[in-house]
Write an enzyme that holds these catalytic residues in place. Structure first.
Site, short mmCIF file in Angstrom:
data_model
loop_
_atom_site.label_atom_id
_atom_site.label_comp_id
_atom_site.label_asym_id
_atom_site.label_seq_id
_atom_site.Cartn_x
_atom_site.Cartn_y
_atom_site.Cartn_z
N SER A 64 20.36 48.67 -19.58
CA SER A 64 19.74 47.70 -18.42
C SER A 64 21.03 47.70 -17.57
O SER A 64 20.73 47.20 -16.26
CB SER A 64 19.05 46.48 -18.82
OG SER A 64 17.80 46.71 -19.57
N ASP B 247 19.98 43.24 -13.01
CA ASP B 247 19.54 44.30 -12.09
C ASP B 247 19.84 44.19 -10.89
O ASP B 247 20.64 44.88 -10.13
CB ASP B 247 17.92 44.50 -12.15
CG ASP B 247 17.74 45.15 -13.65
OD1 ASP B 247 18.56 45.76 -14.15
OD2 ASP B 247 16.35 44.93 -13.95
N GLU C 212 17.76 39.79 -17.39
CA GLU C 212 17.48 41.25 -17.20
C GLU C 212 17.44 41.35 -15.63
O GLU C 212 17.94 42.17 -15.08
CB GLU C 212 16.29 41.96 -17.80
CG GLU C 212 16.18 43.10 -17.53
CD GLU C 212 15.94 44.08 -18.86
OE1 GLU C 212 15.75 44.95 -18.71
OE2 GLU C 212 15.66 43.39 -20.06
#
Length: 547
Positions: A449, A253, A249
């Site tokens: 996400s 990002d 994750e």
């Protein structure tokens, strides 16, 4: 007077995936955060609306950090009540923010139990092995301290743990197995610019042990950014948990905010919540305290966050405090984007349940889409089932959104008994949420996400456009976005998943509760931004806002 003990946050239901293993180790340390009540929040709201509404004469006249702290500073007697309470227990309290609206104290759990009339239990997250200690039975404070604080953390709130992001199979709505990478997304969203403004900064946040690897990020840039600029040097690291074994994750990002928002200085803000070398803490509040303690010249002008959980997991008092912190950021000209969630309409007990912080009226929530026919040409997307959306059970629909929400409610065909029809609708916008390539994990990554850092990269470029022309950053986006819905690619096909494998919210013309206003059309948005009035950035001038 101190008076009787008062309940602050009541007993908490243990969320799915968490198991209580037994009493906590009384010797374990916890950093308690006392969220001291702030003043003049209605004035803060009014200022935020004035500086965020393009139709206002005060548009772009953001407050400085010092002005925000002066406006909202707690009452002196409230600060005294908390500090005196800590001193009575032999504890040293410290201000975590310039005006003391967060006071922190590190204590053993045994002492925390005494102070809070609570009992801490150890909880383990089955899927990830994450462990936390929480007082699931709630806690009490003396009357004078209870009157001085919104809440204390970490006590009853159990944090969300994101599940590993899943790949999404091709289907009738998803007509392509194409992967998403920076060049694809720039084509899809008509991006023909890269950052040039020296003062521009953007950031992603991470919580609960999500780290980045600078070498993996460089590998990503080398593989997917040939002929374009991704990022602007190595990201600055801020927070207590930034480097270690990279997480999917966190790498997602940082790779996609830099991949879409090329040429912009980018930072990674990581907060662990707990580690063998540090006391447990409330990582979300630590992030907000760090924002409040960072100067106007140094603070990122945009944050993308993939953290979220069920709205009801935050007590109303704690959720309202988060709103206050979000307003403070917006009043400074800082944009906050949050992923809407990956559970579709999030059905529980036959009703659709919303996610926080995406439901906050003071952030921009980002839903998800998937490729459709013609991908990656612009306007080739449909809604993706995992995209969370719906309506808040805490907050009413804001004025800037009411017309769009009411039009959707009348046409959606979803029974009103399944949701709060008067609530704040989310998401606000959307972006691609499947088929992402993430180094070093490979391709096929999915979830909102993916969408939040992608959308953030677009907004970062719009901020850059403003700064290049000597104007203030965009700050709180939503009034601007809803007044310019035609600057988005409207997504009208597909739906989110719902109850018992059924459909949730349908995508329709205009705003909808799965893709919001649609996906960004950078070239149209850049034209909108170019026409906006506005003064110089707050760090280059004295504010003229009348509070």
């Amino acid at each position: 007077c101190r008076g009787a003990l008062v309940s602050i946050e009541r007993a908490t239901d243990v969320p799915d995936g968490w198991t209580i293993t037994g009493p906590s180790d009384p010797k374990s340390l916890v950093q308690l955060t006392f969220a001291v009540k702030q003043q003049r929040l209605s004035d803060l709201h009014d200022v935020l609306m004035r500086v965020s509404d393009p139709q206002s004469a005060s548009y772009g006249e953001h407050l400085s950090n010092n002005e925000v702290h002066e406006l909202t500073a707690p009452r002196a007697e409230h600060l005294t009540a908390v500090m005196t309470f800590l001193k009575r227990h032999g504890v040293e309290g410290k201000h975590a923010t310039p005006n003391g609206d967060q006071i922190v104290a590190t204590v053993p759990l045994a002492l925390a139990e005494t102070m809070l009339s609570a009992r801490y239990m150890n909880l383990v997250h089955t899927a990830t092995g994450n462990m936390v200690d929480r007082a699931v039975g709630g806690y009490l404070l003396p009357q004078d301290v209870a009157a001085a604080v919104d809440f204390v953390g970490p006590v009853s709130h159990i944090p969300a743990v994101r599940h590993p992001l899943q790949a999404v199979e091709a289907n009738a709505d998803n007509q392509s197995n194409s992967v998403n990478e920076p060049k694809t997304l720039r084509q899809l969203y008509s991006i023909d610019a890269e950052g040039k403004a020296a003062a521009n900064k953007q950031a992603v946040t991470a919580f609960l042990g999500q780290f980045i690897s600078e070498s993996a990020l460089k590998d990503f840039w080398e593989k997917y950014c040939t002929g374009i600029h991704c990022g602007k040097g190595a990201p600055k690291l801020v927070g207590d948990a930034t480097t270690g074994t990279p997480g999917v994750e966190s790498m997602l990002d940082i790779e996609y905010i830099t991949g879409v928002g090329g040429g912009i200085t980018t930072e990674f803000w990581g907060f662990g919540g707990t580690s063998p070398d540090n006391p447990q803490n409330e990582p979300f509040m630590k992030w907000l305290a760090q924002v409040s303690s960072t100067s106007d010249t140094e603070v990122p002008k945009l944050f993308s966050t993939s953290y979220g959980e069920g709205e009801s997991t935050w007590s109303p008092a704690a959720a309202q405090r988060l709103n206050a912190e979000f307003m403070k950021a917006g009043a400074r000209g800082i944009t906050l984007l949050f992923a809407s969630g990956d559970s579709g309409a999030t059905c529980k007990g036959g009703k659709f349940t919303p996610n926080m912080p995406a439901t906050s009226p003071y952030v921009t929530a980002v839903g998800g889409t998937q490729p459709a026919a013609g991908f990656p040409d612009p306007n080739s997307e449909s809604a993706i089932g995992l995209s969370s959306g719906g309506f808040s059970n805490y907050w009413a629909a804001p004025d800037w959104q009411k017309d769009a929400v009411q039009a959707y409610i009348k046409s959606s065909g979803v029974a009103s008994s399944k949701y709060n029809a008067s609530g704040r609708g989310f998401p606000d916008i959307a972006a691609q949420a499947t088929g992402f390539c993430v180094t070093p994990f490979g391709c096929g990554i999915a979830g909102t996400s993916c969408a939040s850092p992608t959308a953030a990269g677009v907004i970062g470029l719009l901020n850059d456009h403003r700064l290049q022309n000597g104007k203030a950053t965009l700050g709180f986006l939503n009034p601007l976005l809803y007044q310019n819905a035609d600057a988005f690619f409207d997504v009208t096909k597909g739906a989110s998943s719902g109850c018992f494998m059924g459909k949730g919210w349908p995508a329709t013309k205009g705003w909808d509760a799965v893709t919001g206003l649609g996906t960004p059309n950078y070239q149209k948005l850049a034209k909108v931004v170019a026409k906006l009035k506005g003064p110089a950035p707050v760090w280059e001038r004295q504010s003229t806002v009348v509070v």
